[in-house]
Enzyme design. Structure first.
Site, short mmCIF file in Angstrom:
data_model
loop_
_atom_site.label_atom_id
_atom_site.label_comp_id
_atom_site.label_asym_id
_atom_site.label_seq_id
_atom_site.Cartn_x
_atom_site.Cartn_y
_atom_site.Cartn_z
N GLU A 106 0.81 -1.23 0.02
CA GLU A 106 0.03 0.20 -0.04
C GLU A 106 0.88 1.26 -0.06
OE1 GLU A 106 -3.06 -0.32 -0.64
OE2 GLU A 106 -3.09 -2.44 -0.34
N TRP A 115 -16.75 10.75 -13.51
CA TRP A 115 -15.74 10.52 -12.07
C TRP A 115 -15.26 11.97 -11.55
CZ3 TRP A 115 -10.42 11.78 -12.54
CH2 TRP A 115 -9.91 11.69 -13.97
N TRP A 138 -9.48 7.47 -8.38
CA TRP A 138 -10.80 7.81 -9.19
C TRP A 138 -10.58 7.11 -10.58
CZ3 TRP A 138 -15.78 8.48 -8.01
CH2 TRP A 138 -16.04 9.07 -7.00
N TRP A 191 -21.82 10.90 -20.36
CA TRP A 191 -22.44 10.87 -18.91
C TRP A 191 -23.69 11.35 -18.73
CZ3 TRP A 191 -18.73 7.95 -16.28
CH2 TRP A 191 -17.82 8.06 -16.69
P1 FAD Z 1 -3.62 1.86 5.33
O1 FAD Z 1 -4.39 0.79 4.60
O2 FAD Z 1 -3.00 1.68 6.62
O3 FAD Z 1 -2.42 1.97 3.95
C1 FAD Z 1 -1.14 2.79 4.72
C2 FAD Z 1 -0.77 3.77 3.74
O4 FAD Z 1 -0.64 3.54 2.38
C3 FAD Z 1 -2.02 4.99 3.89
O5 FAD Z 1 -2.27 5.77 4.86
C4 FAD Z 1 -1.77 5.44 2.35
O6 FAD Z 1 -0.73 6.59 2.50
C5 FAD Z 1 -1.19 4.55 1.38
N1 FAD Z 1 -2.32 3.93 0.72
C6 FAD Z 1 -3.09 3.03 1.08
N2 FAD Z 1 -3.89 2.58 -0.15
C7 FAD Z 1 -3.51 3.57 -0.99
C8 FAD Z 1 -4.08 3.46 -2.33
N3 FAD Z 1 -5.02 2.68 -2.84
N4 FAD Z 1 -3.45 4.51 -2.98
C9 FAD Z 1 -2.50 5.37 -2.65
N5 FAD Z 1 -2.00 5.24 -1.36
C10 FAD Z 1 -2.76 4.31 -0.62
N6 FAD Z 1 -5.36 8.09 -0.49
C11 FAD Z 1 -5.22 9.04 0.07
O7 FAD Z 1 -3.98 9.16 0.98
N7 FAD Z 1 -5.38 10.37 -0.18
C12 FAD Z 1 -6.47 10.52 -1.10
O8 FAD Z 1 -7.32 11.74 -1.43
C13 FAD Z 1 -7.20 8.97 -1.73
N8 FAD Z 1 -8.24 9.04 -2.26
C14 FAD Z 1 -8.69 7.86 -2.82
C15 FAD Z 1 -9.78 7.97 -3.72
C16 FAD Z 1 -10.38 6.54 -4.11
C17 FAD Z 1 -11.62 6.61 -5.04
C18 FAD Z 1 -9.83 5.54 -3.75
C19 FAD Z 1 -10.45 4.06 -4.05
C20 FAD Z 1 -8.50 5.52 -2.98
C21 FAD Z 1 -8.08 6.66 -2.60
N9 FAD Z 1 -7.06 6.76 -1.56
C22 FAD Z 1 -6.66 7.99 -1.10
C23 FAD Z 1 -6.17 5.44 -1.21
C24 FAD Z 1 -6.74 4.79 0.33
O9 FAD Z 1 -8.09 4.60 0.28
C25 FAD Z 1 -6.35 5.68 1.65
O10 FAD Z 1 -5.10 5.97 1.31
C26 FAD Z 1 -6.51 4.65 2.73
O11 FAD Z 1 -7.91 4.48 2.93
C27 FAD Z 1 -6.02 5.57 3.82
O12 FAD Z 1 -6.36 4.73 5.08
P2 FAD Z 1 -5.02 4.28 6.15
O13 FAD Z 1 -4.21 5.36 6.16
O14 FAD Z 1 -5.92 3.51 7.19
O15 FAD Z 1 -4.56 3.29 4.93
#
Ligand code: FAD
Ligand code: FO1
Length: 506
Positions: free
Chosen positions: A312, A396, A419, A343
């Site tokens: 992640e 989107w 997105w 759309w």
């Molecule tokens: P954990 O599961 O603990 O993951 C650890 C870290 O890994 C996160 O804090 C984050 O920095 C990074 N990470 C995890 N998953 C992703 C991912 N898919 N993409 C990029 N980084 C990731 N994340 C954001 O930080 N900012 C956003 O604006 C954002 N917008 C999103 C929009 C959509 C439509 C989707 C599907 C995902 C988005 N994410 C975003 C990714 C992800 O949802 C969040 O990082 C995550 O939910 C944060 O929770 P956590 O810190 O508990 O993550």
């Protein structure tokens, strides 16, 4: 003779511990002054979220305190950094201004302008990467191109991270976090000679941070938000996630990350996204904690969990390097045929989605979580994004903006990446990804605990109906009927997609 004074410009690295740019400045001189510039172009942007302003301001409050404890000070100024920083450097006679690089188009253009203004005044700038483990320029395919696909990116990224892990301190190119400075040297504004004293008097100094209410950015979800501002809270949160809570009798969340990460009703993820976005925590600190947890993992499942969490962190860097190499991602779909997609963009349906009033419980629970706490679980981000695009047939980019207007961790690279991934308009090779919200709810919230938590008006509804969204009118008690049928909208969406011109003609 007193040491020459350097400036360190904070932007999204709001910490003293393991701040590489700051450590580089301190290696040259103990007389370092910190500065953060409240930038109206960022704070006044239409997609600004009260939750992010709250997180930023609370983190700045702690950072000012940390600078004082370290012996110097953090100035918070307001205005266009291109004007403010050269003025400040002049007032303090600082020959060097240091900062760390960002991938966002606005920040990159701003940094070029600031660097040019400083250099025109005879000052030097010191810049390096710090918000990623591997610099975007260092991540290229064998053919020298940037990565468009995550799998091969991950292999290269992991190889480089492992090599860097063996290289010692971050100051010498490794991944070992750097300690916070302790013996900095401050200055006394009363000692500034003329004309510097007059210059100092003209600086738009912010002795106290403006209140969030004054900025029109009051955030009411602070108590519910899982992301806690400031460097101290970020480290405590990292420790709880990777080490467990002493005496709490619960396991170590990181070791159960797989499959816990997919269950929105459980606190199975780190909640560190805002800390990583604003740099109250460095990715090196996150990486180091994950490596230390390997010692605690007593099973292959636990080791697998750590690896999935590392992946992640890699997704985060994948999207950062993507935005760095393809800044056009911020402007719209990566796949050009999506620019022609017809759309529906039905305003009322979009608003119902934003408010959590679509009549599909898993969607509404997730949007209420976002509206009330400034954060949403990753699994739910994917479900609501798919629903907006594939069920409501809404552009989107509307969802991208709605997220940025609400998310505490709103980050251009990750949000745009998420997105475009959900819309199938991005670099990901899989052409169409459609989530059935009811199937998703049944898989990831099988008891309906998450739905009931965020939709208390549906607590009485039986789990089967809660998950399917087929709630009898008598049972709804004011909760809306479903806006659309997933089955028929999915068929419509597929037909519209099939009618799009294919890349390369035909
Ligand atoms: P954990 O599961 O603990 O993951 C650890 C870290 O890994 C996160 O804090 C984050 O920095 C990074 N990470 C995890 N998953 C992703 C991912 N898919 N993409 C990029 N980084 C990731 N994340 C954001 O930080 N900012 C956003 O604006 C954002 N917008 C999103 C929009 C959509 C439509 C989707 C599907 C995902 C988005 N994410 C975003 C990714 C992800 O949802 C969040 O990082 C995550 O939910 C944060 O929770 P956590 O810190 O508990 O993550
Ligand atoms: N950076 C700043 O230098 N000044 C700000 O006032 C500022 C506000 C801000 C608010 C929300 C947010 O998500 C980020 C914010 N940042 C701010 C950091 C910003 O992401 C970076 O400056 C980027 O380099 C801009 O592209």
């Amino acid at each position: 003779m007193s040491a020459e004074r350097w400036l360190f410009w904070h932007r999204r690295d709001l910490r003293l511990t393991d701040n590489l740019g700051l450590a580089m400045a301190v290696a040259a001189t103990p007389a370092v002054t910190g500065v953060f510039v409240l930038d109206p172009a960022i704070l006044g942007a239409p997609d600004m979220a009260p939750a992010r302003v709250w997180f930023l301001f609370e983190s700045l409050r702690e950072l000012q305190q940390r600078w004082r404890e370290a012996g110097s000070r953090l100035l918070v100024l307001q205005g266009d950094p291109e004007l403010v920083l050269p003025q400040l450097a002049e007032a303090l006679a600082a020959p060097v201004v240091a900062w760390t690089r960002d991938v966002e188009p606005y920040g990159r253009a701003r940094d070029r302008r600031v660097a040019a203004a400083l250099q025109a005044a005879g000052r030097k700038v010191l810049v390096d990467w710090d918000q990623v483990l591997v610099a975007p320029e260092a991540l290229k395919t064998g053919g020298g191109d940037p990565y468009r696909v995550y799998g091969p990116f991950l292999r290269n990224w992991r190889g480089q991270v492992e090599r860097k892990s063996a290289a010692g301190s971050a100051l010498s190119g490794g991944l070992e976090p750097v300690v916070a400075p302790v013996a900095l040297v401050d200055f006394d504004p009363a000692d500034l000679p003329e004309p510097r004293a007059s210059l100092w008097a003209t600086l738009p100094l912010q002795a106290n941070l403006p209140s969030l209410e004054d900025l029109g950015q009051a955030f009411e979800g602070a108590e519910l938000c899982p992301c806690r501002p400031g460097e101290t809270a970020a480290l405590a949160q990292l420790q709880r996630f990777c080490d467990g809570e002493p005496g709490a009798g619960r396991g170590i969340p990181l070791l159960g990350y797989e499959p816990g990460r997919n269950m929105p009703g459980q606190a199975g993820t780190s909640g560190l996204s805002a800390a990583l976005k604003f740099g109250t925590l460095s990715p090196r600190q996150a990486w180091a904690a994950a490596q230390a947890a390997r010692e605690l993992a007593g099973s292959s499942e636990a080791l697998e969990s750590i690896q999935v969490w590392e992946q992640e962190l890699a997704w985060r860097e994948f999207y950062q390097q993507a935005l760095f190499h393809f800044p056009e991602l911020a402007e719209g779909p990566y796949r050009p045929q999506w620019k022609l997609f017809p759309w529906d963009n039905h305003q009322g349906r979009y608003e119902a989605w934003c408010e959590g009033l679509t009549g599909m419980p898993i969607i509404d629970a997730a949007m209420r979580q976002l509206n009330e706490s400034g954060w949403m679980h990753n699994r739910c981000r994917m479900i609501v994004a798919s629903y907006l695009v594939k069920d409501l047939i809404c552009d989107w980019r509307w969802g991208e903006t709605a997220f940025m207007q609400r998310l505490v961790d709103g980050d251009l690279a990750a949000n745009n990446g998420g997105w475009q991934w959900s819309a199938s308009s991005g670099m990901d090779p899989k052409p169409l990804r459609i989530f059935n919200p009811s199937t998703q709810a049944s898989k990831f919230d099988p008891e309906g605990a998450y739905i009931r938590h965020w939709l208390p008006e549906l607590r009485h509804v039986n789990t089967k109906d809660l998950l399917s969204g087929e709630i009898a009118p008598m049972e709804r008690r004011g909760y809306p009927a479903q806006l659309v049928s997933h089955k028929s909208q999915q068929a419509r969406f597929k037909a519209l997609y099939a009618a799009l011109p294919k890349p390369g003609g035909g």
